[in-house]
Design an enzyme around this catalytic site. Structure first.
Site, mmCIF file in Angstrom:
data_model
loop_
_atom_site.group_PDB
_atom_site.id
_atom_site.type_symbol
_atom_site.label_atom_id
_atom_site.label_comp_id
_atom_site.label_asym_id
_atom_site.label_seq_id
_atom_site.Cartn_x
_atom_site.Cartn_y
_atom_site.Cartn_z
ATOM 1 N N CYS A 81 10.359 3.030 -6.622
ATOM 2 C CA CYS A 81 11.102 2.703 -7.835
ATOM 3 C C CYS A 81 11.888 3.922 -8.328
ATOM 4 C CB CYS A 81 10.163 2.125 -8.892
ATOM 5 S SG CYS A 81 11.028 1.258 -10.220
ATOM 6 N N HIS A 184 8.125 -2.612 -6.169
ATOM 7 C CA HIS A 184 6.789 -2.042 -6.360
ATOM 8 C C HIS A 184 5.848 -2.617 -5.310
ATOM 9 C CE1 HIS A 184 7.261 0.110 -10.206
ATOM 10 N NE2 HIS A 184 8.190 -0.792 -10.448
ATOM 11 N N GLU A 186 2.807 -1.903 -4.753
ATOM 12 C CA GLU A 186 1.467 -2.081 -5.310
ATOM 13 C C GLU A 186 1.340 -3.358 -6.125
ATOM 14 O OE1 GLU A 186 3.710 -0.073 -8.636
ATOM 15 O OE2 GLU A 186 3.733 -0.079 -6.448
#
Length: 211
Positions: A81, A184, A186
């Site tokens: 990001c 992202h 995650e």
């Protein structure tokens, strides 16, 4: 003991990234200074927030020159990001603030073209061929995005994936050992874990591993 250094410079979603890396087998160490990151098998630069604030935090903590040095050393390097955007030269978000300049290019704001800015939510990507960190990721796989700005590398060969939100934009970059994503991982469920698992495996191969 080998480890992957997750850089804490005050602007990152660190716990989610750390937990996801641990889930896929990564031995992660949260580091707050360049000295703590010495000897790492890989580096991860996460980030949320504004480009200018991020660069000021990196500069004030002595990270900027360290990151440039390590990026050129050949060890696997992952930006996430804002951590991706700061790899470039500059951003429309923060005029006059220099980025790390590791990937030549600029960061631009999405046009006002009818859709909401920022882009928040799931979107599909088209990965380039032969990108090791995208091993097992199919065309049009979905990832989770939150951003108002996108990167435009000077060299199209540095673009590792394309996404569409009002315009086609680069969703990931790759140059040798350097790999970075706008989404992202995650927060991107199995596809995101696959990307992180691939990166962890490359860290195990040591310097010179192409991401």
């Amino acid at each position: 003991m080998s480890f992957i250094a997750l850089i804490d410079y005050g602007m990152g979603n660190l716990m989610s990234v750390s937990h996801a890396l641990g889930y896929v087998g990564g031995k992660v160490r949260l580091v707050r200074s360049p000295d703590e990151a010495e000897g790492a098998d890989g580096l991860i630069l996460p980030g949320v927030g504004a480009f200018g604030d991020g660069m000021r935090h990196l500069d004030s903590a002595g990270w900027s020159d360290f990151l440039r040095e390590k990026a050129s050393s050949g060890i696997p390097f992952l930006g996430i990001c804002l951590g991706m955007q700061m790899l470039l030269d500059s951003s429309e978000e923060s005029p006059g603030v220099s980025g790390l300049g590791i990937i030549p290019g600029q960061v631009l704001r999405f046009p006002e073209a009818g859709l909401k800015v920022p882009q928040i939510g799931w979107n599909s990507i088209v990965p380039a061929e032969n990108i090791p960190c995208f091993k097992g990721i199919k065309k049009d796989a979905f990832f989770y995005f939150v951003h108002s700005y996108y990167v435009r590398p000077d060299d199209p060969a540095d673009s590792a994936a394309v996404c569409h939100y009002m315009i086609d934009f680069t969703a990931a970059v790759r140059r040798g050992n350097i790999f970075a994503v706008q989404f992202h991982p995650e927060k991107s469920q199995e596809c995101g874990l696959t990307v992180l698992r691939n990166f962890v495996e490359l860290c195990g191969k040591g310097k010179g591993a192409s991401c």
